[in-house]
Design a protein around this motif. Structure first.
Motif, short mmCIF file in Angstrom:
data_model
loop_
_atom_site.label_atom_id
_atom_site.label_comp_id
_atom_site.label_asym_id
_atom_site.label_seq_id
_atom_site.Cartn_x
_atom_site.Cartn_y
_atom_site.Cartn_z
N GLU A 1 -11.87 -0.90 -6.89
CA GLU A 1 -11.33 0.06 -7.86
C GLU A 1 -9.92 0.44 -7.49
N GLN A 2 -9.77 0.71 -6.19
CA GLN A 2 -8.44 1.12 -5.74
C GLN A 2 -7.43 0.02 -5.98
N ASN A 3 -7.87 -1.20 -5.71
CA ASN A 3 -6.98 -2.34 -5.92
C ASN A 3 -6.51 -2.40 -7.35
N VAL A 4 -7.51 -2.27 -8.24
CA VAL A 4 -7.16 -2.35 -9.66
C VAL A 4 -6.18 -1.27 -10.01
N ALA A 5 -6.48 -0.07 -9.49
CA ALA A 5 -5.58 1.05 -9.81
C ALA A 5 -4.18 0.79 -9.26
N LEU A 6 -4.14 0.28 -8.02
CA LEU A 6 -2.85 0.01 -7.40
C LEU A 6 -2.08 -1.04 -8.18
N ASP A 7 -2.82 -2.05 -8.59
CA ASP A 7 -2.19 -3.12 -9.34
C ASP A 7 -1.56 -2.57 -10.61
N LEU A 8 -2.38 -1.74 -11.28
CA LEU A 8 -1.88 -1.14 -12.51
C LEU A 8 -0.63 -0.33 -12.22
N ALA A 9 -0.71 0.46 -11.14
CA ALA A 9 0.45 1.30 -10.80
C ALA A 9 1.66 0.44 -10.51
N ARG A 10 1.42 -0.66 -9.81
CA ARG A 10 2.55 -1.52 -9.48
C ARG A 10 3.16 -2.10 -10.73
N ARG A 11 2.26 -2.53 -11.64
CA ARG A 11 2.81 -3.12 -12.85
C ARG A 11 3.56 -2.09 -13.66
N GLU A 12 2.99 -0.89 -13.67
CA GLU A 12 3.69 0.16 -14.40
C GLU A 12 5.05 0.42 -13.77
N MET B 1 -21.29 -2.21 0.53
CA MET B 1 -21.11 -2.55 -0.88
C MET B 1 -20.36 -1.44 -1.58
N ARG B 2 -20.72 -0.21 -1.24
CA ARG B 2 -20.03 0.90 -1.88
C ARG B 2 -18.56 0.90 -1.52
N ALA B 3 -18.30 0.66 -0.23
CA ALA B 3 -16.91 0.63 0.21
C ALA B 3 -16.14 -0.47 -0.51
N ARG B 4 -16.80 -1.60 -0.66
CA ARG B 4 -16.12 -2.71 -1.32
C ARG B 4 -15.83 -2.38 -2.78
N ASP B 5 -16.78 -1.77 -3.43
CA ASP B 5 -16.55 -1.39 -4.83
C ASP B 5 -15.39 -0.41 -4.92
N LEU B 6 -15.38 0.52 -3.98
CA LEU B 6 -14.31 1.50 -3.97
C LEU B 6 -12.96 0.82 -3.80
N LEU B 7 -12.92 -0.13 -2.85
CA LEU B 7 -11.68 -0.85 -2.59
C LEU B 7 -11.23 -1.61 -3.83
#
Lengths: 740, 151
Positions: A325-336, A317-323
């Motif tokens: 978060e990372q996804n969201v961050a990556l998405d944001l970075a991509r959009r930026e 569960m922790r790993a999934r949450d981390l992923l």
């Protein structure tokens, strides 16, 4: 008188004795008769009796004995001969049967005895089986309890629930008084009371892990009986009056993910254990039975497994949450990043346009100025202005080109051009600068170099200029040699460029250009950086260098687009450098040789001027306008049909009509609606007639509306002949027309 | 009168029409469309214009005489008239129509009536001029000459 065989009594006249004998005989006879009856009766009752024949014999024997005794009754007094005979017969028979029976019994009695033994044996066996049954039942009960416990424990993946459930179920199954779980603290040096059955919130008792009793328990995976007085068992204040029940403790391994191996609990001493303590009710005579201990051990194992599962789940569960978060961050970075790229492109486009416009104005006006009467100094000044502005314009274009190159949207303008002339032009452009620096430039073209080639002339010249320009820039004196020849296969395979495998073919050849200078040279370590944008080697960053760092990067991209390769060789600083590039050019067909791309293209409007037979439909409700438009089109040779309403238009239109002119200012008729309906009717683009709107007002709103409904063009009324002619030719050439 | 004179008169007259603003380049376009395959194009179109306009003017008069004026209808008519007049290049008529439409939007009955008068006036003026022009053309043709193109 006949002889009397009877035995004569010794005391003939003793009345009492005679009477007693008489009675006894009678009773004996009675008994003797009843015994067989009883026997027969009971044997008949019992289902199985293997010795029937013996019984018969016995019965006969008894009966005859009885008969004998009965007949004896008559012999006490004087009796007749018949009686004597009967008596004798009876006695003889009796003797016979008795002897036979006696003989028989010798065989029978041992058998009967053995039956008895067997019976005893069977009874013992039965008792034993009973005991075993009891044991099995107990075990099965235990098994059921374990299964139930396990099920309860494993039905949840929450650590707390697992442990709590374990204690509760164990307590219930084994009817425990108290059940407690001691968990190791973070440091592992102490055990802390974490869960108990009776107390809801255990206050933190702790015991050190190194107690001997605890070590004893931890050292084996079996449940161990411990003293009720040991610190782990003393959970309640000890009242002297009751006898505490037996206490058992078992270890519960706390597994880490990396240690979890089936069938193989590791026995390392560094493993962490929890301690489970179980207490039987006090004042009861209960003792821990083996099967109960086994139950406890099994449960402890199951708990360990369940806990490890819970741990794994937590981890995942922790790993999934981390992923996530990372996804969201990556998405944001991509959009930026996308936004940044878009912003950059917009900026570049605007820049190019905004900067280009005044630039072109300057260039245009300066050229015009050049044509006027000027004094020599003025001429020189104007030329300088022109040259500088041209350079600036080139730079602006370079920046735009580079961004387009990166996007991959740049395409080469392929055309036939004069290769020899190109080199000569480059030479002419460079000569003035070189002579100022007192550099000698030589050009050598190979004899087999074709005069005409097919390729992007402008970009090839740009590359060449850049390379030669660099050579000139970084040379203080000496000479620059520019040579061009057709590359042969062997020379194409260069060890320095191992991935480059050019294959010349019939209509292509590879042009190899070498620019050798004797200038400041380049440090071999800096060579790879040369072709990177904006990166400048230290030796180049002198005050005189005014390269923006883009030139070579752009050249490399152009050369790559031309399916070639560019590189620089240099022995080192002060030893000069040679820039070499190979590009692929086409060989023009002989008939195309005379077409030179320097001739500017004629105006695009001189396309079709004859629209003979073009089927056109004109929709206009105003009779006069209709006639005028029709006349116009007829004059241009079209085959015109006119309609005055939208319905008529839709009725009459076929795919033979190539163009429809419709007046969209008609009151009561929505020309846009008609256009939409035409689109619906002709779904295939090539069947659909082109739709052009005629309107008296071409503001942006109208134009946008026309675009939206799918019209191919908008024209302002009234239309002149020339206008109509150009409109039609534009339409038919490009199938679209949008202008004011 | 001999052909040359007629032709010169024709040219001058046409030029004056353009100068005075009765006609604009659209009319020239019409003239350009006239060729051997379509020899009476201009006359046909202009006659059509006259018919249309007369009908429109009658409709307009009736519409504006009503108790409650239907300005939508009036506007529609004027729009038609504007379209026709600009198609043949009757510049002054078209300009009068433009003014007329503005007053229609304002729903100003009096101003509209005034505009209508104006339009009628312009129309009859241009009709006369065009009739004269056509008569001149006819005379030239009858005299055996060719009608000169005035561009």
């Amino acid at each position: 008188m006949e002889s009397c065989n009877c035995i004569e009594p010794q005391w003939p006249a003793d009345e009492l004795l005679m009477k007693y004998q008489y009675i006894s005989d009678f009773f004996i006879a009675l008994a003797y008769f009843s015994i067989p009856l009883e026997l027969i009766y009971f044997v008949k009752k019992s289902a199985v009796f293997p010795y029937r024949w013996v019984l018969v014999q016995f019965g006969a024997f008894i009966v005859l004995c009885g008969a004998t005794h009965l007949i004896n009754l008559w012999t006490f007094n004087m009796h007749s001969r018949t009686v004597a005979v009967v008596m004798t017969t009876a006695k003889v028979l009796t003797a016979l049967v008795s002897c036979v029976t006696a003989l028989m019994l010798v065989h029978i009695i041992p058998d009967l005895l053995s039956v008895k033994t067997r019976e005893l044996f069977l009874k013992n066996k039965a008792a034993e089986l009973d005991r075993e049954m009891g044991l099995i039942r107990t075990q099965e009960e235990t098994g059921r309890h374990v299964r139930m416990l396990t099920h309860e424990i494993r039905s949840t993946l929450d650590r707390h629930t697992i442990l709590k459930t374990t204690l509760v179920e164990l307590g219930r199954t084994l009817a425990l008084e108290e059940c407690a779980l001691w968990m190791p603290t973070r440091t592992g040096l102490e055990l802390q009371l974490s869960y108990t059955l009776r107390h809801q919130n255990p206050v933190g008792f702790t015991v050190p892990t190194q107690l001997p009793v605890i070590n004893q328990v931890f050292s084996t995976n079996r449940a161990v009986k411990i003293s009720p007085n040991s610190p782990v068992a003393r959970l309640r204040p000890v009242a002297a009056k009751y006898m505490p029940g037996e206490v058992v403790a078992v270890r519960v391994p706390l597994l880490h993910l990396s240690n979890f191996q089936i069938y193989d609990w590791p026995e390392l001493s560094t493993k962490r254990y929890a301690l489970m303590v179980l207490m039987l009710p006090s004042d009861s005579a209960r003792k821990w039975h083996v099967h109960e201990l086994e139950l406890v051990e099994v449960v402890a194992d199951q708990v360990a497994v369940a806990l490890s599962h819970a741990a794994i789940l937590e981890e995942s569960m922790r790993a999934r949450d981390l992923l996530m978060e990372q996804n969201v961050a990556l998405d944001l970075a991509r959009r930026e990043a996308e936004t940044a790229v878009r912003a950059r492109n917009d900026f570049l486009a605007v820049m190019n346009h905004e900067m280009g416009t005044p630039m072109h104005a300057i260039i245009a006006v300066s050229s015009l100025l050049q044509e006027t009467e000027l004094t020599p100094e003025q001429r020189l000044m104007v030329e300088t202005i022109l040259k500088s502005s041209n350079l600036l314009a080139t730079l602006i274009n370079d920046v735009l080109d580079l961004s387009r190159l990166e996007d991959g949207s740049l395409q080469l303008d392929i055309g036939t051009f004069n290769l020899h002339a190109l080199f000569k032009e480059v030479l002419n452009l460079i000569k003035p600068i070189a002579s100022v620096k007192k550099l000698f430039i030589t050009l050598s073209l190979a004899s087999d170099l074709p005069e005409y080639a097919v390729g992007d002339e402008k970009r090839l010249m740009q590359t060449l200029l850049n390379v030669v320009g660099n050579a000139v820039k970084f040379s203080k004196d000496g000479s620059i040699s520019l040579s061009a020849f057709v590359a042969k296969s062997e020379s194409l395979r260069d060890s320095r460029v191992p991935d480059f495998f050019p294959v010349p073919s019939d209509n292509h050849f590879y042009l190899r250009v070498q620019v050798k200078d004797s200038g400041s040279g380049i440090n071999p370590q800096d060579i790879p950086k040369l072709f990177t944008k904006f990166a400048q080697g230290q030796s180049l960053a002198t005050k005189n260098s005014d390269g923006s760092g883009l030139g070579l990067a752009i050249c490399k991209r152009f050369v790559n687009l031309m399916e070639g390769h560019i590189w620089i060789e240099s022995e080192g600083l002060g030893k000069g450098a040679t820039a070499i590039f190979v590009v692929k050019l086409g060989i023009p067909e002989p008939s195309n040789e005379l077409k030179l791309s320097f001739v500017p293209k004629g105006p695009a409007n001189h396309g079709q001027t004859n629209f003979l037979g073009l089927k056109v439909l004109v929709m206009d409700d105003n009779g006069v306008s209709r006639s005028v438009t029709k006349g116009l089109l007829v004059h241009l040779g079209c085959d015109v049909m006119t309609v005055s309403s939208g319905d008529e238009c839709l009725r009459v239109i076929t795919q033979e009509h190539q163009v429809v002119f419709m007046d969209i200012c008609m009151p009561g008729v929505d020309g846009y609606e008609v256009a939409v309906r035409i689109h619906e009717t002709f779904s295939k683009r090539h069947e659909r007639p082109l739709i052009v709107a005629l309107t008296g007002n071409t503001d942006r709103v109208t134009k946008e509306h026309c675009l939206r409904v799918g019209m191919d063009g908008v024209i302002l009324k009234p239309v002149s002949v020339d206008k109509m002619r150009s409109v039609l030719s534009e339409l038919l050439e490009h199938r679209v027309l949008f202008e004011a | 009168m001999e052909v040359g004179q007629l032709q010169r008169k024709f040219v001058d007259y046409t030029a004056s029409l353009f100068c005075e603003g009765f006609l604009d380049e659209q009319f020239t376009q019409l003239q350009q469309l006239q060729d051997e395959s379509n020899p009476d194009f201009v006359v046909e179109v202009v006659s059509l214009f006259f018919e249309d306009t007369e009908k429109l003017l009658n409709d307009l008069t009736r519409a504006l005489d009503q108790q409650s004026v239907d300005f939508k209808k009036v506007d529609a008519h004027v729009h038609q008239l504007k379209g026709s007049s600009s198609s043949i290049g009757a510049q002054r008529v078209r300009n009068a129509c433009i003014a007329f439409r503005n007053f229609c939007e304002e729903q100003n009955t009096d101003a509209c009536s005034k505009c209508l008068l104006q339009v009628k006036q312009e129309y009859s003026l241009v009709k006369n001029k065009l009739d004269t022009l056509f008569r001149l053309e006819q005379q030239i043709v009858e005299a055996g000459g060719a009608v000169p193109m005035v561009g």
